[in-house]
Design a protein around this motif. Structure first.
Motif, mmCIF file in Angstrom:
data_model
loop_
_atom_site.group_PDB
_atom_site.id
_atom_site.type_symbol
_atom_site.label_atom_id
_atom_site.label_comp_id
_atom_site.label_asym_id
_atom_site.label_seq_id
_atom_site.Cartn_x
_atom_site.Cartn_y
_atom_site.Cartn_z
ATOM 1 N N PHE A 28 5.746 5.618 -1.878
ATOM 2 C CA PHE A 28 5.796 4.383 -1.093
ATOM 3 C C PHE A 28 7.215 4.083 -0.617
ATOM 4 O O PHE A 28 7.412 3.524 0.452
ATOM 5 C CB PHE A 28 5.246 3.209 -1.909
ATOM 6 C CG PHE A 28 3.748 3.220 -2.067
ATOM 7 C CD1 PHE A 28 2.940 3.850 -1.143
ATOM 8 C CD2 PHE A 28 3.144 2.585 -3.144
ATOM 9 C CE1 PHE A 28 1.559 3.863 -1.280
ATOM 10 C CE2 PHE A 28 1.763 2.589 -3.299
ATOM 11 C CZ PHE A 28 0.970 3.232 -2.362
ATOM 12 N N PHE A 33 6.731 1.510 2.391
ATOM 13 C CA PHE A 33 5.669 0.539 2.147
ATOM 14 C C PHE A 33 6.195 -0.491 1.157
ATOM 15 O O PHE A 33 5.833 -0.523 -0.020
ATOM 16 C CB PHE A 33 4.423 1.226 1.568
ATOM 17 C CG PHE A 33 3.661 2.061 2.556
ATOM 18 C CD1 PHE A 33 4.100 2.208 3.868
ATOM 19 C CD2 PHE A 33 2.500 2.703 2.187
ATOM 20 C CE1 PHE A 33 3.398 2.983 4.776
ATOM 21 C CE2 PHE A 33 1.781 3.477 3.092
ATOM 22 C CZ PHE A 33 2.242 3.622 4.387
ATOM 23 N N PRO A 52 8.246 -1.381 -3.541
ATOM 24 C CA PRO A 52 6.958 -0.763 -3.184
ATOM 25 C C PRO A 52 5.775 -1.621 -3.614
ATOM 26 O O PRO A 52 5.796 -2.231 -4.690
ATOM 27 C CB PRO A 52 6.976 0.564 -3.956
ATOM 28 C CG PRO A 52 8.419 0.873 -4.127
ATOM 29 C CD PRO A 52 9.105 -0.458 -4.309
#
Length: 331
Positions: A28, A33, A52
């Motif tokens: 991630f 993300f 993340p």
């Protein structure tokens, strides 16, 4: 069910979730993300920007693997003696968790991966939650199990024509309440792990295998996730995790007829949701004044001077006490 099985249904989701979370964190990070932190929230949380999120994927996988394994082993063991047996309750719980998890995942993905701040609208979420809730209620009605256990009174009652709207309320309220609780490092995962243990202990005492296995699976997966989600968190569960947890908890309660145990063991969820409702209504009624320093409730204590870690410990301790009360309410 022997001790080895208890260890299996607790240890497997713990291990699966911990390993998958460990793998997801750098993935991630690479995909960027990261969590978006609202500026109007507590200023101390701004440093969490970019952490993340969507770690709930690991939680969902951990829980699903354990409960599906239980369904498979039950099928093999019972089919040998009594013919083919499919544990539809286990499947119903997993499907409910996945359905609500998908709602959270779509919301997370739109906001984080596609950089669309709004995600799903409230109306879209509500429609999807209602549809999935109706599906579970219809399943229970098809299997002729519409009775609900009343704690303390130790009796079961039927809601008749009100059963479907009642299940809808339970599912929708719980998924959104857990979502609101997920605002501090380790809070939703810690509180929900304790609720899972409460369910498991009640299941062990009653000889209710699906309640026990589901509770152990939830607790194990969340303790595996807490290895990385405790303060300071290396990853957040996101809406993917919180919505799925609300779905699986309410799914377990509905399938076992224990709906009224949820607001007892999970009173923290209720208080978090009520704090938001009260804050909004009071704000509108008074023309801009606030009843709490900030809602949900955990932020009220934060802005009152409590450290984030201490708020989490306090809420988890309260949940542990509530778990004991809930247990004795079923004896």
């Amino acid at each position: 069910m022997n001790v080895m099985n208890l260890v299996l249904y607790f240890g497997m989701p713990l291990l699966v979730t911990a390993i998958l979370t460990y793998v997801l964190i750098p993935f991630f990070h690479k995909k960027q993300f990261g969590q978006y932190i609202r500026e109007e929230g507590p200023k101390a949380h701004l440093k969490k920007q970019g952490t993340p999120t969507m770690g709930g994927i690991a939680i969902v996988v951990g829980i699903a693997v354990a409960i599906i394994l239980y369904a498979i082993l039950t099928y093999v063991n019972r089919s040998c003696c009594t013919g083919p047996y499919l544990h539809t309750d286990a499947i119903a719980i997993v499907l409910t968790m996945l359905a609500f998890g998908v709602i959270g995942f779509i919301d997370d993905y739109n906001k984080i991966a596609k950089k669309e701040n709004l995600g799903l609208t409230a109306k879209q979420k509500l429609i999807l939650q209602a549809l999935f809730s109706i599906g579970l209620a219809v399943y229970m009605m098809m299997t002729d199990r519409e009775e609900l256990f009343i704690p303390f009174l130790k009796v079961s009652v039927s809601f008749g024509v009100l059963y479907i709207p009642f299940v809808m309320f339970v599912e929708i309220a719980m998924s959104n309440a857990v979502n609101l609780t997920d605002g501090l490092d380790g809070l939703a995962s810690g509180v929900t792990a304790i609720v899972g243990i409460t369910f498991a202990v009640i299941g062990i005492r009653e000889g209710n295998e699906i309640l026990m296995v589901s509770g152990l699976s939830v607790a194990g997966a969340l303790l595996g996730f807490l290895l990385f989600n405790h303060y300071p968190a290396k990853i957040f569960m996101g809406d993917t995790g919180s919505m799925a947890l609300g779905g699986v908890l309410s799914g377990i309660a509905v399938v076992t007829g224990k709906e009224f145990l949820l607001p007892m063991a999970g009173l923290i969820y209720v208080l978090e949701a009520l704090s938001v409702i009260i804050q909004v209504l009071y704000f509108r009624k008074t023309g801009g004044k606030r009843f709490f320093r900030m809602a949900p409730l955990h932020h009220h204590f934060e802005l009152g001077g409590m450290k984030e870690y201490n708020v989490v410990v306090m809420f988890c301790a309260v949940t542990a006490v509530l778990g004991v009360i809930t247990y004795f309410a079923t004896v």
